[in-house]
Scaffold this motif. Structure first.
Motif, PDB file in Angstrom:
ATOM      1  N   TRP A 152      16.569 -18.038   1.690  1.00  0.00           N
ATOM      2  CA  TRP A 152      17.028 -16.782   1.090  1.00  0.00           C
ATOM      3  C   TRP A 152      16.757 -15.580   1.971  1.00  0.00           C
ATOM      4  N   SER A 153      15.760 -15.610   2.831  1.00  0.00           N
ATOM      5  CA  SER A 153      15.391 -14.434   3.610  1.00  0.00           C
ATOM      6  C   SER A 153      15.618 -14.681   5.091  1.00  0.00           C
ATOM      7  N   ARG A 154      16.193 -13.686   5.744  1.00  0.00           N
ATOM      8  CA  ARG A 154      16.463 -13.819   7.178  1.00  0.00           C
ATOM      9  C   ARG A 154      15.254 -13.462   8.032  1.00  0.00           C
ATOM     10  N   THR A 155      14.277 -12.784   7.454  1.00  0.00           N
ATOM     11  CA  THR A 155      13.126 -12.335   8.227  1.00  0.00           C
ATOM     12  C   THR A 155      11.833 -12.771   7.545  1.00  0.00           C
ATOM     13  N   PRO A 156      10.784 -13.073   8.312  1.00  0.00           N
ATOM     14  CA  PRO A 156       9.508 -13.441   7.702  1.00  0.00           C
ATOM     15  C   PRO A 156       8.861 -12.243   7.019  1.00  0.00           C
ATOM     16  N   ARG A 157       8.034 -12.512   6.063  1.00  0.00           N
ATOM     17  CA  ARG A 157       7.338 -11.464   5.311  1.00  0.00           C
ATOM     18  C   ARG A 157       6.109 -11.017   6.090  1.00  0.00           C
ATOM     19  N   ARG A 158       6.001  -9.707   6.332  1.00  0.00           N
ATOM     20  CA  ARG A 158       4.871  -9.152   7.084  1.00  0.00           C
ATOM     21  C   ARG A 158       4.019  -8.305   6.146  1.00  0.00           C
ATOM     22  N   LEU A 159       2.731  -8.624   6.109  1.00  0.00           N
ATOM     23  CA  LEU A 159       1.804  -8.016   5.165  1.00  0.00           C
ATOM     24  C   LEU A 159       0.669  -7.317   5.895  1.00  0.00           C
ATOM     25  N   THR A 160       0.048  -6.395   5.173  1.00  0.00           N
ATOM     26  CA  THR A 160      -1.200  -5.801   5.620  1.00  0.00           C
ATOM     27  C   THR A 160      -2.008  -5.459   4.383  1.00  0.00           C
ATOM     28  N   GLY A 161      -3.314  -5.375   4.527  1.00  0.00           N
ATOM     29  CA  GLY A 161      -4.151  -5.054   3.380  1.00  0.00           C
ATOM     30  C   GLY A 161      -5.567  -4.713   3.809  1.00  0.00           C
ATOM     31  N   PHE A 162      -6.207  -3.855   3.019  1.00  0.00           N
ATOM     32  CA  PHE A 162      -7.570  -3.408   3.330  1.00  0.00           C
ATOM     33  C   PHE A 162      -8.370  -3.288   2.043  1.00  0.00           C
ATOM     34  N   VAL A 163      -9.678  -3.425   2.187  1.00  0.00           N
ATOM     35  CA  VAL A 163     -10.585  -3.210   1.064  1.00  0.00           C
ATOM     36  C   VAL A 163     -11.590  -2.125   1.430  1.00  0.00           C
ATOM     37  N   ALA A 164     -12.020  -1.394   0.417  1.00  0.00           N
ATOM     38  CA  ALA A 164     -13.127  -0.445   0.562  1.00  0.00           C
ATOM     39  C   ALA A 164     -14.385  -1.124   0.044  1.00  0.00           C
ATOM     40  N   VAL A 165     -15.445  -1.071   0.819  1.00  0.00           N
ATOM     41  CA  VAL A 165     -16.647  -1.839   0.522  1.00  0.00           C
ATOM     42  C   VAL A 165     -17.860  -0.921   0.554  1.00  0.00           C
ATOM     43  N   ARG A 166     -18.728  -1.098  -0.431  1.00  0.00           N
ATOM     44  CA  ARG A 166     -20.007  -0.393  -0.467  1.00  0.00           C
ATOM     45  C   ARG A 166     -21.114  -1.297   0.071  1.00  0.00           C
ATOM     46  N   PRO A 167     -22.252  -0.734   0.426  1.00  0.00           N
ATOM     47  CA  PRO A 167     -23.385  -1.567   0.835  1.00  0.00           C
ATOM     48  C   PRO A 167     -23.666  -2.641  -0.208  1.00  0.00           C
ATOM     49  N   GLY A 168     -23.957  -3.835   0.278  1.00  0.00           N
ATOM     50  CA  GLY A 168     -24.090  -4.973  -0.618  1.00  0.00           C
ATOM     51  C   GLY A 168     -22.801  -5.761  -0.740  1.00  0.00           C
ATOM     52  N   ASN A 169     -21.796  -5.344   0.073  1.00  0.00           N
ATOM     53  CA  ASN A 169     -20.489  -6.012   0.101  1.00  0.00           C
ATOM     54  C   ASN A 169     -19.766  -5.967  -1.245  1.00  0.00           C
ATOM     55  N   GLU A 170     -19.952  -4.870  -1.970  1.00  0.00           N
ATOM     56  CA  GLU A 170     -19.242  -4.680  -3.231  1.00  0.00           C
ATOM     57  C   GLU A 170     -17.878  -4.055  -2.952  1.00  0.00           C
ATOM     58  N   VAL A 171     -16.815  -4.739  -3.348  1.00  0.00           N
ATOM     59  CA  VAL A 171     -15.455  -4.228  -3.151  1.00  0.00           C
ATOM     60  C   VAL A 171     -15.172  -3.185  -4.230  1.00  0.00           C
ATOM     61  N   ILE A 172     -14.864  -1.959  -3.792  1.00  0.00           N
ATOM     62  CA  ILE A 172     -14.616  -0.876  -4.747  1.00  0.00           C
ATOM     63  C   ILE A 172     -13.183  -0.357  -4.682  1.00  0.00           C
ATOM     64  N   GLY A 173     -12.392  -0.883  -3.766  1.00  0.00           N
ATOM     65  CA  GLY A 173     -11.005  -0.444  -3.673  1.00  0.00           C
ATOM     66  C   GLY A 173     -10.198  -1.412  -2.835  1.00  0.00           C
ATOM     67  N   VAL A 174      -8.888  -1.397  -3.052  1.00  0.00           N
ATOM     68  CA  VAL A 174      -7.996  -2.289  -2.303  1.00  0.00           C
ATOM     69  C   VAL A 174      -6.647  -1.621  -2.142  1.00  0.00           C
ATOM     70  N   VAL A 175      -5.989  -1.913  -1.027  1.00  0.00           N
ATOM     71  CA  VAL A 175      -4.607  -1.509  -0.829  1.00  0.00           C
ATOM     72  C   VAL A 175      -3.871  -2.668  -0.177  1.00  0.00           C
ATOM     73  N   LEU A 176      -2.671  -2.940  -0.669  1.00  0.00           N
ATOM     74  CA  LEU A 176      -1.820  -3.980  -0.109  1.00  0.00           C
ATOM     75  C   LEU A 176      -0.498  -3.349   0.316  1.00  0.00           C
ATOM     76  N   GLY A 177      -0.011  -3.738   1.487  1.00  0.00           N
ATOM     77  CA  GLY A 177       1.247  -3.203   1.986  1.00  0.00           C
ATOM     78  C   GLY A 177       2.101  -4.296   2.584  1.00  0.00           C
ATOM     79  N   SER A 178       3.387  -4.002   2.733  1.00  0.00           N
ATOM     80  CA  SER A 178       4.316  -4.961   3.321  1.00  0.00           C
ATOM     81  C   SER A 178       5.476  -4.203   3.940  1.00  0.00           C
ATOM     82  N   VAL A 179       6.202  -4.893   4.802  1.00  0.00           N
ATOM     83  CA  VAL A 179       7.395  -4.325   5.425  1.00  0.00           C
ATOM     84  C   VAL A 179       8.616  -4.829   4.676  1.00  0.00           C
TER      85      VAL A 179
END
Length: 306
Positions: free
Chosen positions: A51-78
């Motif tokens: 169905w798709s002529r091009t591969p799916r390209r993704l990016t993503g990041f997390v915001a982390v506090r000391p202790g490796n606690e994830v407090i935020g996330v963002v996901l992106g794609s083209v």
């Protein structure tokens, strides 16, 4: 509270923490309840072949506090339609950590990553067929305000969902000679070809994703000679969402769409849903008349040049 946090690239190991975060950071109950499905859908890197002529390209990041606690996330794609457009598919921040610059820092990182993938514009809008919302729900007021403050401008007309309360109803009648059945995996190539010929790549990907998966499904209509006349799918983006649905223009008026819609809603009711969202709706009058659907969720889409 300690203001220290850092931004790091999202990895597979972060996904359970991201799902847990979205369960509390997505303010609307219907979104929080499907946090796992939303994150996993947006993280998919490959679709059904054909169905798709091009591969799916993704990016993503997390915001982390000391202790490796994830407090935020963002996901992106083209965008698969236009590689010069980058999508912000999800941004969520722990309610206890808001108004500290976490969202702004995450957005800056994903914008930079999307630019590195060749995007010239970034949009806050669904990247079909891999999306959880058409845009920003107007009830997420802080997100709307943040978009405006960060230089985004409203793009296109608002999109909307309609809500259907699911009750047991008799199936509508269709014209003689038309048969309707559940789609099987062997039908996927034919479904993709039908969607590409009539509706485009986005719908082709959504249909393909609905067949042979848990909490999803698709029904198909054929004429007496076996030619496909239409389809209706559900669960492609989220289990509680219906769509897409399409009928061959030459076969409209035969009651095909109405029956396909009722078959899908009956499936979703059997799976325990008492209400369903018809996602990113086009023909409002059809759904209002067929199943008493009403407009409930309204989404704004935003764009910014990088």
């Amino acid at each position: 509270m300690d203001d220290e946090f850092w931004i790091s690239e999202l990895t597979d190991d972060d996904v359970p923490a991201v799902v847990a975060l979205c369960g509390v950071a997505l303010d609307l109950p219907e979104d929080a309840a499907e946090a796992a499905e939303i994150v996993l859908r947006l993280r998919e890197t490959t679709g059904t072949e054909g169905w798709s002529r091009t591969p799916r390209r993704l990016t993503g990041f997390v915001a982390v506090r000391p202790g490796n606690e994830v407090i935020g996330v963002v996901l992106g794609s083209v965008s698969h339609r236009d590689p010069s457009i980058g999508h912000v598919d999800l941004i969520a921040v722990d309610p206890r950590e808001r108004r500290r610059g976490v969202g702004r820092a995450l957005l800056a990182r994903v914008e930079g990553a999307l630019a590195g993938l060749g995007a010239g514009d970034v949009v806050l809008a669904g990247n079909a067929p891999y999306y959880a919302w058409p845009g920003i729900d107007v009830r997420y007021t802080p997100a709307v305000c943040a978009a405006m403050a960060l230089g985004f401008e409203q793009d296109q007309q608002p999109a909307w969902n309609m809500t259907v309360q699911l009750t047991e109803t008799p199936e509508p009648q269709i014209a003689p000679g038309v048969t309707v059945r559940r789609a099987a995996l062997d039908d996927v190539p034919m479904l993709i070809a039908f969607a590409l010929a009539n509706f485009g790549e986005g719908w082709a990907g959504e249909i393909a994703h609905s067949v042979g998966r848990a909490r999803a499904g698709c029904h198909v209509a054929f004429d007496k000679d076996g030619a496909m006349l239409g389809f209706a799918a559900y669960g492609s983006s989220r289990p509680s969402w219906f769509g897409p649905m399409g009928t061959d223009p030459a076969a409209r008026g035969l009651g095909i769409g109405n029956l396909l819609l009722h078959r899908c809603l009956a499936d979703q009711r059997a799976e325990g849903h008492d209400r369903v969202q018809i996602g990113w709706v086009g023909p409002l009058p059809f759904y209002a008349k067929a199943v008493g659907a009403r407009v409930e969720r309204v989404f704004l889409q935003y764009r910014k040049q990088l």
